[in-house]
Design a protein around this motif. Sequence first.
Motif, mmCIF file in Angstrom:
data_model
loop_
_atom_site.group_PDB
_atom_site.id
_atom_site.type_symbol
_atom_site.label_atom_id
_atom_site.label_comp_id
_atom_site.label_asym_id
_atom_site.label_seq_id
_atom_site.Cartn_x
_atom_site.Cartn_y
_atom_site.Cartn_z
ATOM 1 N N MET A 1 0.943 -1.027 -0.069
ATOM 2 C CA MET A 1 -0.057 0.065 -0.054
ATOM 3 C C MET A 1 0.999 1.172 -0.080
ATOM 4 N N LEU A 2 0.766 2.028 -1.239
ATOM 5 C CA LEU A 2 1.406 3.355 -1.112
ATOM 6 C C LEU A 2 0.382 4.338 -1.319
ATOM 7 N N ILE A 3 0.056 5.353 -0.708
ATOM 8 C CA ILE A 3 -0.808 6.255 -0.912
ATOM 9 C C ILE A 3 -0.057 7.675 -0.766
ATOM 10 N N ARG A 4 -0.271 8.426 -1.694
ATOM 11 C CA ARG A 4 0.195 9.822 -1.754
ATOM 12 C C ARG A 4 -0.719 10.809 -1.855
ATOM 13 N N THR A 5 -0.586 11.836 -1.186
ATOM 14 C CA THR A 5 -1.640 12.792 -1.137
ATOM 15 C C THR A 5 -1.112 14.086 -2.072
ATOM 16 N N LYS A 6 -2.170 15.105 -2.079
ATOM 17 C CA LYS A 6 -1.769 16.123 -2.991
ATOM 18 C C LYS A 6 -1.108 17.045 -2.098
ATOM 19 N N LYS A 7 -0.402 18.237 -2.704
ATOM 20 C CA LYS A 7 -0.346 19.178 -1.651
ATOM 21 C C LYS A 7 -1.642 19.971 -0.921
ATOM 22 N N PHE A 8 -0.924 20.257 0.301
ATOM 23 C CA PHE A 8 -2.088 20.972 0.894
ATOM 24 C C PHE A 8 -1.461 21.872 2.026
ATOM 25 N N GLN A 9 -2.252 22.949 2.407
ATOM 26 C CA GLN A 9 -1.709 23.942 3.556
ATOM 27 C C GLN A 9 -2.631 24.510 4.193
ATOM 28 N N ILE A 10 -2.742 24.809 5.636
ATOM 29 C CA ILE A 10 -3.654 25.292 6.363
ATOM 30 C C ILE A 10 -2.985 26.558 7.111
ATOM 31 N N SER A 11 -3.797 27.556 7.503
ATOM 32 C CA SER A 11 -3.354 28.663 8.183
ATOM 33 C C SER A 11 -3.702 28.395 9.686
ATOM 34 N N PRO A 12 -3.058 28.991 10.295
ATOM 35 C CA PRO A 12 -3.306 28.995 12.050
ATOM 36 C C PRO A 12 -4.583 29.696 12.252
ATOM 37 N N LYS A 13 -5.133 30.617 11.716
ATOM 38 C CA LYS A 13 -6.586 30.930 11.719
ATOM 39 C C LYS A 13 -7.495 29.964 11.161
ATOM 40 N N GLU A 14 -7.415 29.288 10.269
ATOM 41 C CA GLU A 14 -8.113 28.205 9.751
ATOM 42 C C GLU A 14 -8.148 26.917 10.860
ATOM 43 N N LEU A 15 -6.832 26.685 10.887
ATOM 44 C CA LEU A 15 -7.039 25.473 11.932
ATOM 45 C C LEU A 15 -7.931 25.823 13.561
ATOM 46 N N ARG A 16 -7.486 26.970 13.961
ATOM 47 C CA ARG A 16 -8.102 27.453 14.988
ATOM 48 C C ARG A 16 -9.801 27.297 14.767
ATOM 49 N N GLY A 17 -9.953 27.859 13.763
ATOM 50 C CA GLY A 17 -11.675 27.776 13.440
ATOM 51 C C GLY A 17 -12.008 26.174 13.341
ATOM 52 N N ILE A 18 -11.373 25.252 13.059
ATOM 53 C CA ILE A 18 -11.749 24.043 12.850
ATOM 54 C C ILE A 18 -11.884 23.227 14.187
ATOM 55 N N ILE A 19 -10.956 23.781 15.194
ATOM 56 C CA ILE A 19 -10.787 23.266 16.493
ATOM 57 C C ILE A 19 -11.979 23.900 17.252
ATOM 58 N N ALA A 20 -12.010 24.965 17.089
ATOM 59 C CA ALA A 20 -13.439 25.655 17.764
ATOM 60 C C ALA A 20 -14.571 25.124 17.506
ATOM 61 N N VAL A 21 -14.915 24.897 16.159
ATOM 62 C CA VAL A 21 -16.109 24.295 15.798
ATOM 63 C C VAL A 21 -16.142 23.037 16.277
ATOM 64 N N ASP A 22 -15.147 22.133 16.448
ATOM 65 C CA ASP A 22 -15.067 20.640 16.863
ATOM 66 C C ASP A 22 -15.562 21.059 18.489
ATOM 67 N N TYR A 23 -14.878 21.907 19.031
ATOM 68 C CA TYR A 23 -15.293 21.994 20.448
ATOM 69 C C TYR A 23 -16.564 22.457 20.678
ATOM 70 N N TYR A 24 -17.271 23.211 20.143
ATOM 71 C CA TYR A 24 -18.517 23.649 20.274
ATOM 72 C C TYR A 24 -19.472 22.377 19.789
ATOM 73 N N LYS A 25 -19.292 21.654 19.084
ATOM 74 C CA LYS A 25 -20.099 20.548 18.623
ATOM 75 C C LYS A 25 -20.031 19.496 19.952
ATOM 76 N N ARG A 26 -18.784 19.520 20.468
ATOM 77 C CA ARG A 26 -18.530 18.412 21.543
ATOM 78 C C ARG A 26 -19.381 19.026 22.747
ATOM 79 N N MET A 27 -19.393 20.305 22.884
ATOM 80 C CA MET A 27 -20.076 20.895 24.192
ATOM 81 C C MET A 27 -21.381 21.334 24.093
ATOM 82 N N LYS A 28 -22.201 21.000 22.963
ATOM 83 C CA LYS A 28 -23.462 21.309 22.541
ATOM 84 C C LYS A 28 -24.465 20.784 23.821
ATOM 85 N N LEU A 29 -24.431 19.736 24.053
ATOM 86 C CA LEU A 29 -25.372 19.233 25.093
ATOM 87 C C LEU A 29 -25.208 20.094 26.320
ATOM 88 N N THR A 30 -24.058 20.174 26.658
ATOM 89 C CA THR A 30 -23.738 21.027 27.847
ATOM 90 C C THR A 30 -24.037 22.223 27.945
#
Length: 161
Positions: free
Chosen positions: A1-30
């Motif tokens: 198995m050899l899998i190669r991805t395309k080039k990708f990049q993410i900015s700190p702002k985009e990553l912070r947004g992804i983490i925040a959305v994930d956090y809010y989804k986990r905390m929704k019930l609370t």
Amino acid sequence: MLIRTKKFQISPKELRGIIAVDYYKRMKLTLIIFSVLTVVNIIISIIQKEFSWWLLYCLGFIAYILSVPLWLRLQGRTSELNFQSRYCEMDEDFFTIFFEDGSISKLRYEHFVKVIKKSEYYFLYITKVQFHYLPVAAFESEKDMHRFDLFLEGKQLIKLW
């Protein structure tokens, strides 16, 4: 198995947004529970015409939960290399990341603590808080992504069902 991805990049702002959305989804019930408790406390306070300290506690807790992603610092959770353009290669033994500046990070699958897969990305954790970000869109094909999922499941890093 050899899998190669395309080039990708993410900015700190985009990553912070992804983490925040994930956090809010986990905390929704609370958040829902404490919002209901707050509304009930407001109604009881109005009916009894006296101030309830529990109302203040509930509002403070809701404010705390909502503000946690604002304090989020990516330092310590992910390397500056993760914001460079890169691509990955996966084989049976190694997960290799080739960075734009020529750096190479080669990890054995045993070094991953866990893998979290969402609809748009993977978080490949190397410690409890440090991870590598891999977008689903970086895979060349659906077949490559499925093969990678099955391989991770075989290594008991991810549960597909």
